[in-house]
Design a protein around this motif. Sequence first.
Motif, PDB file in Angstrom:
ATOM      1  N   LYS A 185       0.964  -1.181   0.018  1.00  0.00           N
ATOM      2  CA  LYS A 185      -0.099  -0.046  -0.028  1.00  0.00           C
ATOM      3  C   LYS A 185       0.683   1.108  -0.056  1.00  0.00           C
ATOM      4  O   LYS A 185       2.113   1.356   0.794  1.00  0.00           O
ATOM      5  CB  LYS A 185      -0.934  -0.073   1.173  1.00  0.00           C
ATOM      6  CG  LYS A 185      -2.146   0.707   1.142  1.00  0.00           C
ATOM      7  CD  LYS A 185      -3.109   0.627   2.220  1.00  0.00           C
ATOM      8  CE  LYS A 185      -3.979  -0.364   1.910  1.00  0.00           C
ATOM      9  NZ  LYS A 185      -5.063  -0.627   2.859  1.00  0.00           N
ATOM     10  N   GLY A 186       0.542   2.229  -0.981  1.00  0.00           N
ATOM     11  CA  GLY A 186       1.374   3.417  -0.939  1.00  0.00           C
ATOM     12  C   GLY A 186       1.049   4.275   0.373  1.00  0.00           C
ATOM     13  O   GLY A 186      -0.033   4.327   0.717  1.00  0.00           O
ATOM     14  N   GLY A 187       2.200   5.074   0.753  1.00  0.00           N
ATOM     15  CA  GLY A 187       1.946   6.188   1.547  1.00  0.00           C
ATOM     16  C   GLY A 187       1.687   5.886   2.795  1.00  0.00           C
ATOM     17  O   GLY A 187       1.029   6.641   3.580  1.00  0.00           O
ATOM     18  N   VAL A 188       1.908   4.664   3.295  1.00  0.00           N
ATOM     19  CA  VAL A 188       1.696   4.163   4.744  1.00  0.00           C
ATOM     20  C   VAL A 188       2.638   4.472   5.797  1.00  0.00           C
ATOM     21  O   VAL A 188       2.448   4.348   6.927  1.00  0.00           O
ATOM     22  CB  VAL A 188       1.382   2.859   4.931  1.00  0.00           C
ATOM     23  CG1 VAL A 188       0.100   2.299   3.959  1.00  0.00           C
ATOM     24  CG2 VAL A 188       2.603   1.918   4.270  1.00  0.00           C
ATOM     25  N   THR A 213       9.207   7.011   5.875  1.00  0.00           N
ATOM     26  CA  THR A 213       9.638   7.643   7.003  1.00  0.00           C
ATOM     27  C   THR A 213       9.951   6.888   8.037  1.00  0.00           C
ATOM     28  O   THR A 213      11.020   7.285   9.044  1.00  0.00           O
ATOM     29  CB  THR A 213       8.182   8.414   7.359  1.00  0.00           C
ATOM     30  OG1 THR A 213       7.774   9.029   6.322  1.00  0.00           O
ATOM     31  CG2 THR A 213       8.196   9.280   8.694  1.00  0.00           C
ATOM     32  N   GLN A 242      11.036   5.645  -6.596  1.00  0.00           N
ATOM     33  CA  GLN A 242      10.575   6.958  -6.203  1.00  0.00           C
ATOM     34  C   GLN A 242      11.804   7.595  -5.451  1.00  0.00           C
ATOM     35  O   GLN A 242      11.923   8.881  -5.585  1.00  0.00           O
ATOM     36  CB  GLN A 242       9.444   6.942  -5.347  1.00  0.00           C
ATOM     37  CG  GLN A 242       8.100   6.477  -5.906  1.00  0.00           C
ATOM     38  CD  GLN A 242       6.966   6.611  -4.782  1.00  0.00           C
ATOM     39  OE1 GLN A 242       6.070   7.336  -4.989  1.00  0.00           O
ATOM     40  NE2 GLN A 242       6.847   5.610  -4.111  1.00  0.00           N
ATOM     41  N   ASN A 292      12.529   8.097  -2.474  1.00  0.00           N
ATOM     42  CA  ASN A 292      12.234   9.070  -1.490  1.00  0.00           C
ATOM     43  C   ASN A 292      13.124   8.895  -0.143  1.00  0.00           C
ATOM     44  O   ASN A 292      13.290   9.804   0.540  1.00  0.00           O
ATOM     45  CB  ASN A 292      10.938   8.791  -0.816  1.00  0.00           C
ATOM     46  CG  ASN A 292       9.577   9.140  -2.103  1.00  0.00           C
ATOM     47  OD1 ASN A 292      10.124   9.968  -2.762  1.00  0.00           O
ATOM     48  ND2 ASN A 292       8.491   8.681  -2.020  1.00  0.00           N
ATOM     49  N   PRO A 336       5.933   0.750  -3.021  1.00  0.00           N
ATOM     50  CA  PRO A 336       4.580   0.428  -2.837  1.00  0.00           C
ATOM     51  C   PRO A 336       4.051  -0.732  -3.911  1.00  0.00           C
ATOM     52  O   PRO A 336       3.185  -0.557  -4.600  1.00  0.00           O
ATOM     53  CB  PRO A 336       3.792   1.437  -2.860  1.00  0.00           C
ATOM     54  CG  PRO A 336       4.763   2.344  -3.697  1.00  0.00           C
ATOM     55  CD  PRO A 336       6.203   1.758  -3.541  1.00  0.00           C
ATOM     56  N   MET A 370       0.847   7.250  11.623  1.00  0.00           N
ATOM     57  CA  MET A 370      -0.252   8.572  11.278  1.00  0.00           C
ATOM     58  C   MET A 370      -1.427   8.461  12.151  1.00  0.00           C
ATOM     59  O   MET A 370      -2.448   8.793  11.652  1.00  0.00           O
ATOM     60  CB  MET A 370      -0.436   8.526   9.883  1.00  0.00           C
ATOM     61  CG  MET A 370       1.016   8.618   8.852  1.00  0.00           C
ATOM     62  SD  MET A 370       0.287   9.153   7.131  1.00  0.00           S
ATOM     63  CE  MET A 370       1.671   7.935   6.483  1.00  0.00           C
ATOM     64  N   PRO A 373       2.367   8.995  15.998  1.00  0.00           N
ATOM     65  CA  PRO A 373       1.262   9.906  15.291  1.00  0.00           C
ATOM     66  C   PRO A 373       1.486  10.716  14.288  1.00  0.00           C
ATOM     67  O   PRO A 373       2.678  10.657  13.538  1.00  0.00           O
ATOM     68  CB  PRO A 373       1.422  11.000  16.726  1.00  0.00           C
ATOM     69  CG  PRO A 373       2.682  11.110  17.213  1.00  0.00           C
ATOM     70  CD  PRO A 373       3.234   9.666  16.634  1.00  0.00           C
ATOM     71  N   SER A 410       2.163  13.732  12.583  1.00  0.00           N
ATOM     72  CA  SER A 410       2.662  15.111  12.806  1.00  0.00           C
ATOM     73  C   SER A 410       3.292  15.709  11.579  1.00  0.00           C
ATOM     74  O   SER A 410       3.721  15.323  10.705  1.00  0.00           O
ATOM     75  CB  SER A 410       4.132  14.638  13.614  1.00  0.00           C
ATOM     76  OG  SER A 410       5.347  15.264  13.090  1.00  0.00           O
ATOM     77  N   LEU A 442       7.122  15.628  10.793  1.00  0.00           N
ATOM     78  CA  LEU A 442       7.538  14.447  10.152  1.00  0.00           C
ATOM     79  C   LEU A 442       7.132  14.405   8.719  1.00  0.00           C
ATOM     80  O   LEU A 442       8.018  13.877   7.778  1.00  0.00           O
ATOM     81  CB  LEU A 442       6.731  13.253  10.526  1.00  0.00           C
ATOM     82  CG  LEU A 442       7.301  12.604  11.824  1.00  0.00           C
ATOM     83  CD1 LEU A 442       6.455  11.575  12.108  1.00  0.00           C
ATOM     84  CD2 LEU A 442       8.524  12.012  11.563  1.00  0.00           C
TER      85      LEU A 442
END
Length: 277
Positions: free
Chosen positions: A11-14, A18, A42, A44, A128, A185, A214, A216, A219
Amino acid sequence: MAKIISVCNQKGGVGKTTTAINLASFIALAGRNVLVVDCDPQANATSGLGIDKKQVKESIYNALIDNKDISQLLVNTKLTNLYLVPSNVHLTGVEVELVSIEGREFRLKNALENIRPAFDYIILDAPPSLGLLTINALTASNSALIPLQCEYYALEGLSQLLSTINLVRQNLNPHLEIEGILLTMADFRTKLTDEVIKEARNFFQHKVYRTVIPRSIKLGEAPGFGMPIILYDKNSHGARSYYEFAKEFLGVDFPIDIEIKEKKEPADGEKSIRQRA
Ligand SMILES: Nc1ncnc2c1ncn2[C@@H]1O[C@H](COP(=O)(O)OP(=O)(O)OP(=O)(O)O)[C@@H](O)[C@H]1O
Ligand SMILES: [Mg+2]
Protein backbone atom coordinates in the motif's frame (compact mmCIF):
# COMPACT_ATOMS: atom_id res chain seq x y z
CA MET A 1 26.98 -9.32 10.74
CA ALA A 2 24.14 -6.97 9.93
CA LYS A 3 20.56 -7.87 10.58
CA ILE A 4 18.69 -7.02 7.39
CA ILE A 5 15.15 -5.65 7.65
CA SER A 6 12.70 -4.86 4.85
CA VAL A 7 10.25 -2.06 5.53
CA CYS A 8 7.39 -3.13 3.32
CA ASN A 9 3.71 -2.76 2.55
CA GLN A 10 2.43 -2.70 -1.00
CA LYS A 11 0.00 0.00 0.00
CA GLY A 12 1.37 3.43 -0.90
CA GLY A 13 1.95 6.26 1.53
CA VAL A 14 1.67 4.29 4.77
CA GLY A 15 4.96 5.52 6.26
CA LYS A 16 7.49 2.98 4.94
CA THR A 17 10.11 5.53 3.96
CA THR A 18 9.53 7.73 7.00
CA THR A 19 9.98 4.68 9.19
CA ALA A 20 13.06 3.43 7.32
CA ILE A 21 14.80 6.83 7.51
CA ASN A 22 13.95 7.62 11.09
CA LEU A 23 14.41 4.18 12.60
CA ALA A 24 17.78 4.01 10.84
CA SER A 25 18.73 7.47 12.16
CA PHE A 26 17.95 6.64 15.75
CA ILE A 27 19.73 3.29 15.54
CA ALA A 28 22.75 5.19 14.21
CA LEU A 29 22.44 7.63 17.11
CA ALA A 30 22.47 4.62 19.43
CA GLY A 31 25.98 4.02 18.12
CA ARG A 32 25.30 1.22 15.66
CA ASN A 33 26.44 1.23 12.05
CA VAL A 34 23.40 1.44 9.83
CA LEU A 35 22.85 1.29 6.11
CA VAL A 36 19.63 2.29 4.37
CA VAL A 37 19.18 0.82 0.92
CA ASP A 38 16.64 2.71 -1.15
CA CYS A 39 14.89 0.00 -3.18
CA ASP A 40 12.17 2.29 -4.52
CA PRO A 41 12.35 4.01 -7.94
CA GLN A 42 10.63 7.01 -6.31
CA ALA A 43 13.91 7.47 -4.38
CA ASN A 44 12.16 9.06 -1.40
CA ALA A 45 14.59 7.62 1.13
CA THR A 46 17.42 9.06 -0.96
CA SER A 47 16.02 12.60 -1.02
CA GLY A 48 14.75 12.25 2.54
CA LEU A 49 18.32 11.69 3.65
CA GLY A 50 19.49 14.80 1.85
CA ILE A 51 20.77 13.36 -1.41
CA ASP A 52 19.49 14.91 -4.61
CA LYS A 53 18.21 11.93 -6.59
CA LYS A 54 18.79 13.73 -9.88
CA GLN A 55 22.48 13.97 -9.04
CA VAL A 56 22.82 10.26 -8.27
CA LYS A 57 24.82 8.75 -11.12
CA GLU A 58 25.05 5.25 -9.76
CA SER A 59 22.40 3.65 -7.60
CA ILE A 60 21.31 0.30 -6.29
CA TYR A 61 20.35 -0.34 -9.91
CA ASN A 62 24.02 -0.80 -10.78
CA ALA A 63 24.46 -3.43 -8.07
CA LEU A 64 21.32 -5.29 -9.15
CA ILE A 65 21.94 -5.23 -12.88
CA ASP A 66 25.65 -4.55 -13.50
CA ASN A 67 27.09 -6.50 -10.56
CA LYS A 68 28.65 -3.29 -9.32
CA ASP A 69 30.31 -3.75 -5.93
CA ILE A 70 27.81 -2.24 -3.51
CA SER A 71 30.56 -0.79 -1.33
CA GLN A 72 31.25 1.61 -4.21
CA LEU A 73 27.70 2.88 -4.04
CA LEU A 74 27.67 3.93 -0.39
CA VAL A 75 26.89 7.55 0.34
CA ASN A 76 27.44 9.42 3.59
CA THR A 77 24.53 11.09 5.31
CA LYS A 78 24.39 13.95 7.79
CA LEU A 79 24.57 11.48 10.66
CA THR A 80 27.66 9.60 11.74
CA ASN A 81 27.19 5.83 11.40
CA LEU A 82 24.38 6.24 8.88
CA TYR A 83 25.01 5.39 5.23
CA LEU A 84 22.81 5.14 2.19
CA VAL A 85 22.81 3.22 -1.04
CA PRO A 86 20.72 5.59 -3.14
CA SER A 87 18.08 4.98 -5.75
CA ASN A 88 17.54 6.96 -8.92
CA VAL A 89 15.35 6.96 -11.97
CA HIS A 90 17.22 3.98 -13.48
CA LEU A 91 15.46 1.75 -10.99
CA THR A 92 12.14 2.43 -12.70
CA GLY A 93 12.62 -0.24 -15.34
CA VAL A 94 14.53 -2.69 -13.20
CA GLU A 95 11.66 -5.08 -12.55
CA VAL A 96 11.38 -5.74 -16.29
CA GLU A 97 15.15 -6.01 -16.66
CA LEU A 98 15.41 -8.45 -13.77
CA VAL A 99 12.95 -10.89 -15.30
CA SER A 100 15.48 -12.30 -17.74
CA ILE A 101 18.39 -12.33 -15.30
CA GLU A 102 19.43 -15.56 -13.67
CA GLY A 103 18.74 -15.73 -9.95
CA ARG A 104 16.64 -12.61 -10.27
CA GLU A 105 15.16 -12.90 -6.77
CA PHE A 106 18.62 -13.15 -5.18
CA ARG A 107 20.32 -10.15 -6.78
CA LEU A 108 19.99 -7.87 -3.75
CA LYS A 109 20.84 -10.61 -1.27
CA ASN A 110 24.03 -11.39 -3.18
CA ALA A 111 24.89 -7.72 -3.61
CA LEU A 112 24.65 -7.11 0.14
CA GLU A 113 26.84 -10.06 1.07
CA ASN A 114 30.13 -8.09 0.88
CA ILE A 115 29.12 -5.19 3.06
CA ARG A 116 27.01 -7.10 5.55
CA PRO A 117 29.86 -7.52 8.05
CA ALA A 118 30.51 -3.75 8.10
CA PHE A 119 27.07 -2.92 9.50
CA ASP A 120 24.91 -3.76 12.47
CA TYR A 121 21.66 -3.09 10.62
CA ILE A 122 20.72 -2.82 6.98
CA ILE A 123 17.28 -1.34 6.39
CA LEU A 124 15.67 -1.81 2.99
CA ASP A 125 13.03 0.71 1.97
CA ALA A 126 10.69 -1.21 -0.32
CA PRO A 127 8.45 0.28 -3.01
CA PRO A 128 4.63 0.18 -2.81
CA SER A 129 4.25 -3.02 -4.81
CA LEU A 130 4.83 -6.75 -4.47
CA GLY A 131 6.99 -6.93 -7.58
CA LEU A 132 10.54 -8.15 -7.98
CA LEU A 133 12.10 -5.27 -6.02
CA THR A 134 10.07 -6.14 -2.93
CA ILE A 135 10.73 -9.86 -3.52
CA ASN A 136 14.45 -9.08 -3.71
CA ALA A 137 14.21 -7.12 -0.46
CA LEU A 138 12.33 -9.91 1.33
CA THR A 139 14.68 -12.56 0.00
CA ALA A 140 17.66 -10.59 1.34
CA SER A 141 16.11 -9.94 4.75
CA ASN A 142 16.03 -11.52 8.16
CA SER A 143 12.69 -9.89 8.78
CA ALA A 144 9.91 -7.65 7.49
CA LEU A 145 8.76 -4.56 9.33
CA ILE A 146 5.28 -3.54 8.27
CA PRO A 147 4.01 0.00 8.79
CA LEU A 148 0.25 0.22 9.02
CA GLN A 149 -1.45 3.56 8.57
CA CYS A 150 -4.26 4.29 11.02
CA GLU A 151 -6.77 4.79 8.21
CA TYR A 152 -9.84 3.23 6.75
CA TYR A 153 -8.99 -0.11 5.13
CA ALA A 154 -5.63 -0.20 6.92
CA LEU A 155 -5.70 -3.98 7.13
CA GLU A 156 -7.03 -4.45 3.64
CA GLY A 157 -4.39 -5.93 1.37
CA LEU A 158 -2.42 -7.22 4.32
CA SER A 159 -3.40 -10.81 3.59
CA GLN A 160 -1.79 -10.40 0.18
CA LEU A 161 1.38 -9.08 1.82
CA LEU A 162 1.39 -11.89 4.36
CA SER A 163 0.92 -14.53 1.68
CA THR A 164 3.79 -12.99 -0.32
CA ILE A 165 5.94 -13.19 2.81
CA ASN A 166 4.90 -16.84 3.20
CA LEU A 167 5.74 -17.60 -0.41
CA VAL A 168 9.15 -16.01 -0.05
CA ARG A 169 9.69 -18.02 3.13
CA GLN A 170 8.72 -21.27 1.42
CA ASN A 171 10.63 -20.76 -1.78
CA LEU A 172 13.41 -18.23 -1.38
CA ASN A 173 14.25 -17.39 2.22
CA PRO A 174 13.24 -19.91 4.90
CA HIS A 175 14.44 -17.66 7.73
CA LEU A 176 12.27 -14.65 6.92
CA GLU A 177 10.36 -13.45 9.96
CA ILE A 178 7.86 -10.73 10.67
CA GLU A 179 9.80 -8.18 12.69
CA GLY A 180 6.70 -6.29 13.76
CA ILE A 181 3.79 -4.09 12.79
CA LEU A 182 4.17 -0.35 13.34
CA LEU A 183 1.04 1.77 13.51
CA THR A 184 1.63 5.13 11.84
CA MET A 185 -0.08 8.48 11.33
CA ALA A 186 -2.34 8.00 14.31
CA ASP A 187 -4.73 10.78 15.15
CA PHE A 188 -5.65 10.04 18.73
CA ARG A 189 -8.62 12.41 18.65
CA THR A 190 -10.46 10.11 16.27
CA LYS A 191 -12.36 6.93 16.94
CA LEU A 192 -11.01 5.52 13.72
CA THR A 193 -7.46 5.48 15.04
CA ASP A 194 -8.61 3.64 18.15
CA GLU A 195 -10.44 1.12 16.02
CA VAL A 196 -7.50 0.44 13.71
CA ILE A 197 -5.16 0.05 16.68
CA LYS A 198 -7.58 -2.36 18.33
CA GLU A 199 -8.12 -4.34 15.16
CA ALA A 200 -4.38 -4.58 14.45
CA ARG A 201 -3.61 -5.72 18.00
CA ASN A 202 -6.42 -8.29 17.81
CA PHE A 203 -5.10 -9.68 14.59
CA PHE A 204 -1.32 -9.49 15.11
CA GLN A 205 -1.24 -9.64 18.89
CA HIS A 206 2.24 -9.09 20.35
CA LYS A 207 3.69 -8.42 16.88
CA VAL A 208 2.26 -4.90 17.02
CA TYR A 209 4.70 -2.44 18.57
CA ARG A 210 3.63 -0.68 21.74
CA THR A 211 4.83 2.60 20.24
CA VAL A 212 2.34 4.21 17.88
CA ILE A 213 3.57 6.97 15.57
CA PRO A 214 1.25 9.98 15.61
CA ARG A 215 0.39 12.13 12.63
CA SER A 216 2.92 14.95 12.84
CA ILE A 217 3.30 17.94 10.59
CA LYS A 218 7.05 17.98 11.23
CA LEU A 219 7.40 14.37 10.09
CA GLY A 220 5.74 15.36 6.85
CA GLU A 221 8.00 18.39 6.41
CA ALA A 222 11.38 16.87 7.25
CA PRO A 223 11.97 14.94 3.98
CA GLY A 224 11.51 18.17 2.02
CA PHE A 225 14.58 19.46 3.85
CA GLY A 226 16.51 16.25 3.34
CA MET A 227 16.68 15.54 7.02
CA PRO A 228 15.63 12.81 9.38
CA ILE A 229 13.29 14.16 12.04
CA ILE A 230 16.01 14.25 14.71
CA LEU A 231 17.89 16.87 12.70
CA TYR A 232 14.82 18.71 11.48
CA ASP A 233 13.05 19.14 14.82
CA LYS A 234 14.28 17.04 17.66
CA ASN A 235 11.60 18.33 20.01
CA SER A 236 8.66 17.40 17.82
CA HIS A 237 6.18 14.66 18.67
CA GLY A 238 7.37 12.87 15.58
CA ALA A 239 10.98 12.84 16.77
CA ARG A 240 10.00 11.63 20.20
CA SER A 241 7.80 8.88 18.84
CA TYR A 242 10.46 7.49 16.48
CA TYR A 243 12.97 7.71 19.34
CA GLU A 244 10.59 5.67 21.50
CA PHE A 245 10.10 3.25 18.65
CA ALA A 246 13.85 2.82 18.13
CA LYS A 247 14.29 2.03 21.82
CA GLU A 248 11.48 -0.50 21.67
CA PHE A 249 12.93 -1.96 18.48
CA LEU A 250 16.43 -2.32 19.91
CA GLY A 251 15.17 -3.36 23.31
CA VAL A 252 17.55 -0.93 24.98
CA ASP A 253 17.41 2.57 26.34
CA PHE A 254 20.01 4.91 24.90
CA PRO A 255 20.69 8.60 25.29
CA ILE A 256 20.74 10.69 22.15
CA ASP A 257 24.02 12.28 21.43
CA ILE A 258 23.58 14.14 18.18
CA GLU A 259 26.65 14.46 16.09
CA ILE A 260 26.31 16.14 12.75
CA LYS A 261 29.11 15.05 10.55
CA GLU A 262 28.96 17.71 7.91
CA LYS A 263 26.88 20.83 7.98
CA LYS A 264 25.57 21.25 4.50
CA GLU A 265 22.54 22.12 2.50
CA PRO A 266 20.45 19.30 1.14
CA ALA A 267 20.65 18.44 -2.52
CA ASP A 268 24.37 18.00 -2.87
CA GLY A 269 24.38 14.27 -3.35
CA GLU A 270 27.27 14.28 -5.76
CA LYS A 271 29.70 15.82 -3.36
CA SER A 272 28.81 13.50 -0.58
CA ILE A 273 29.42 10.32 -2.50
CA ARG A 274 32.33 8.57 -0.93
CA GLN A 275 33.82 5.20 -1.13
CA ARG A 276 33.76 3.41 2.15
CA ALA A 277 37.17 2.08 3.06
N1 LIG B 1 3.53 10.23 11.07
C1 LIG B 1 3.38 11.04 10.03
N2 LIG B 1 2.75 12.23 10.17
C2 LIG B 1 2.57 13.05 9.12
N3 LIG B 1 3.02 12.79 7.89
C3 LIG B 1 3.66 11.64 7.68
C4 LIG B 1 3.88 10.70 8.73
N4 LIG B 1 4.53 9.63 8.23
C5 LIG B 1 4.71 9.90 6.92
N5 LIG B 1 4.20 11.08 6.58
C6 LIG B 1 4.15 11.71 5.26
O1 LIG B 1 3.20 10.96 4.50
C7 LIG B 1 3.69 10.72 3.18
C8 LIG B 1 3.84 9.24 2.97
O2 LIG B 1 4.82 8.75 3.87
P1 LIG B 1 6.00 7.80 3.38
O3 LIG B 1 6.66 8.37 2.18
O4 LIG B 1 6.84 7.49 4.54
O5 LIG B 1 5.13 6.53 2.97
P2 LIG B 1 5.57 5.31 2.05
O6 LIG B 1 4.79 4.14 2.52
O7 LIG B 1 7.04 5.18 1.98
O8 LIG B 1 5.03 5.80 0.63
P3 LIG B 1 5.31 5.07 -0.77
O9 LIG B 1 4.41 3.87 -0.75
O10 LIG B 1 4.93 6.07 -1.81
O11 LIG B 1 6.75 4.70 -0.81
C9 LIG B 1 4.99 11.49 3.08
O12 LIG B 1 4.72 12.75 2.56
C10 LIG B 1 5.45 11.58 4.51
O13 LIG B 1 6.27 12.71 4.71
MG1 LIG C 1 8.30 5.10 0.35
